[in-house]
Enzyme design. Sequence first.
Site, PDB file in Angstrom:
ATOM      1  N   GLU A  78      32.401  27.190  -3.274  1.00  0.00           N
ATOM      2  CA  GLU A  78      32.230  27.028  -2.022  1.00  0.00           C
ATOM      3  C   GLU A  78      31.634  25.698  -1.402  1.00  0.00           C
ATOM      4  O   GLU A  78      31.917  25.228  -0.363  1.00  0.00           O
ATOM      5  CB  GLU A  78      31.269  28.247  -1.485  1.00  0.00           C
ATOM      6  N   ASP A 105      31.563  31.269  -5.960  1.00  0.00           N
ATOM      7  CA  ASP A 105      30.436  31.456  -4.940  1.00  0.00           C
ATOM      8  C   ASP A 105      29.013  31.407  -5.685  1.00  0.00           C
ATOM      9  O   ASP A 105      28.767  32.278  -6.272  1.00  0.00           O
ATOM     10  CB  ASP A 105      30.533  32.710  -4.057  1.00  0.00           C
ATOM     11  N   ILE A 107      25.940  31.275  -4.541  1.00  0.00           N
ATOM     12  CA  ILE A 107      25.102  32.397  -4.073  1.00  0.00           C
ATOM     13  C   ILE A 107      25.937  33.089  -2.880  1.00  0.00           C
ATOM     14  O   ILE A 107      26.101  32.461  -1.804  1.00  0.00           O
ATOM     15  CB  ILE A 107      23.689  31.874  -3.300  1.00  0.00           C
ATOM     16  N   ASP A 108      26.294  34.299  -3.047  1.00  0.00           N
ATOM     17  CA  ASP A 108      26.999  35.027  -2.167  1.00  0.00           C
ATOM     18  C   ASP A 108      25.935  36.071  -1.377  1.00  0.00           C
ATOM     19  O   ASP A 108      25.385  36.854  -2.187  1.00  0.00           O
ATOM     20  CB  ASP A 108      28.008  35.839  -2.650  1.00  0.00           C
ATOM     21  N   THR A 110      23.588  34.088   0.849  1.00  0.00           N
ATOM     22  CA  THR A 110      22.483  32.899   1.256  1.00  0.00           C
ATOM     23  C   THR A 110      21.448  33.545   2.152  1.00  0.00           C
ATOM     24  O   THR A 110      20.330  33.156   2.174  1.00  0.00           O
ATOM     25  CB  THR A 110      23.079  31.742   1.626  1.00  0.00           C
ATOM     26  N   ASP A 233      34.322  34.449  -1.914  1.00  0.00           N
ATOM     27  CA  ASP A 233      33.542  35.689  -1.386  1.00  0.00           C
ATOM     28  C   ASP A 233      34.241  36.843  -2.234  1.00  0.00           C
ATOM     29  O   ASP A 233      33.550  37.779  -2.688  1.00  0.00           O
ATOM     30  CB  ASP A 233      33.482  36.068  -0.155  1.00  0.00           C
TER      31      ASP A 233
HETATM   32  P1  2AM Z   1      27.719  33.588   1.484  1.00  0.00           P
HETATM   33  O1  2AM Z   1      26.230  34.250   1.649  1.00  0.00           O
HETATM   34  O2  2AM Z   1      28.104  33.060   0.493  1.00  0.00           O
HETATM   35  O3  2AM Z   1      27.815  32.443   2.798  1.00  0.00           O
HETATM   36  C1  2AM Z   1      28.037  38.432   4.827  1.00  0.00           C
HETATM   37  O4  2AM Z   1      28.838  39.132   5.728  1.00  0.00           O
HETATM   38  C2  2AM Z   1      29.331  37.830   3.940  1.00  0.00           C
HETATM   39  O5  2AM Z   1      29.796  36.666   4.692  1.00  0.00           O
HETATM   40  C3  2AM Z   1      28.492  37.264   2.646  1.00  0.00           C
HETATM   41  O6  2AM Z   1      29.471  37.278   1.585  1.00  0.00           O
HETATM   42  C4  2AM Z   1      28.593  35.673   2.822  1.00  0.00           C
HETATM   43  O7  2AM Z   1      28.610  34.710   2.055  1.00  0.00           O
HETATM   44  C5  2AM Z   1      29.747  35.452   3.845  1.00  0.00           C
HETATM   45  N1  2AM Z   1      29.800  34.382   5.017  1.00  0.00           N
HETATM   46  C6  2AM Z   1      28.623  33.751   5.302  1.00  0.00           C
HETATM   47  N2  2AM Z   1      29.182  32.658   6.118  1.00  0.00           N
HETATM   48  C7  2AM Z   1      30.372  32.586   5.993  1.00  0.00           C
HETATM   49  C8  2AM Z   1      31.407  31.786   6.583  1.00  0.00           C
HETATM   50  N3  2AM Z   1      31.105  30.786   7.224  1.00  0.00           N
HETATM   51  N4  2AM Z   1      32.718  31.974   6.426  1.00  0.00           N
HETATM   52  C9  2AM Z   1      32.966  32.979   5.802  1.00  0.00           C
HETATM   53  N5  2AM Z   1      32.040  33.939   5.220  1.00  0.00           N
HETATM   54  C10 2AM Z   1      31.106  33.808   5.296  1.00  0.00           C
HETATM   55 CA    CA Z   2      28.006  31.133  -0.959  1.00  0.00          CA
END
Ligand code: 2AM
Ligand code: CA
Length: 285
Positions: A78, A105, A107-108, A110, A233
């Site tokens: 990512e 990913d 940290i999924d 964050t 994700d």
């Molecule tokens: P992340 O923490 O790796 O960004 C929450 O609804 C989910 O959406 C999480 O898995 C989060 O992953 C993801 N997410 C956050 N920002 C995003 C973005 N800009 N585009 C797509 N997914 C996102």
């Molecule tokens: Ca992430």
Amino acid sequence: MVQQSEIPYVIGNKSFTAVAINTAAKAGEWIKSKLGEFNSLNRKSSHRDLVTEIDKGAEAMIRNLLHTYFPEHSFLGEESVGQESESFEKAIRGAMEAEYMWIVDPIDGTTNFVHGFPFYSVSIALAHKGEVIVGVVYDPSRDEIFVAEKGKGAYVGGQKMRVSAESKLTESLIATGFPVSRQEAYDVNMKGIGALASRVRNIRTTGSAALHMAYVAAGRLSGFWEVGLNPWDLAAGVLLVTESGGRVTDMNGEPYSLKLRNVLASNGAIHDEFQRVLEDEGAVL
Ligand code: 2AM
Ligand code: CA
């Protein structure tokens, strides 16, 4: 006769999986040790789209570890993919074509990590020519590691996972996630929640798509849907769900591929009803 030297050196799936488990566990422990300790909190596409130096550090750690074992493999993480749509498209095309591609990913979830809400994960998948063959999701807060190998099932805590048995939405616990950036996605999400809220047992939204997928695989959730996700994700979670007997499509019922962004995952038994309700209410993209 084939000479010994002509036989390619093939590392079996087993060691792919062992390396993925080890790497996810190492990165996860490090991430957890940094809870509340990070300094730079940056925003990507919007005020909701957060990234810390821990995301970047964990990704570098994962990339280095994987590279040590499999220097010839490609890597899609990512934090290494640019925000522009061209670099995203190029990365996906690369992932579909590569012999072996790790999809990561670091940290999924964050936002949860930043707030100290203990629901985030490390997601590591290995795709072979665009097909996911290993999926590992590690939850450092509970020290739970979810592991799937193509054709060999999926496991958590040494137990084989099996999706839940609910056959109707009325008995189902469903999860969703809120897309961070696109207004269009936000509207469709609210429609989906409106359509499902009165039909299911209850809805949860805890902020890590990879863990939601792992929970569908483990039978803790009956289903999960979310719009606007990225391959990192989902890639590991998809294999967890399918190897646990569940089903994953896009919200229109099309089969999973690495390009999929709008996911519908379930125990299989509720899948068609789940998809129909969202479609009937115009809650699909
Ligand atoms: P992340 O923490 O790796 O960004 C929450 O609804 C989910 O959406 C999480 O898995 C989060 O992953 C993801 N997410 C956050 N920002 C995003 C973005 N800009 N585009 C797509 N997914 C996102
Ligand atoms: Ca992430």
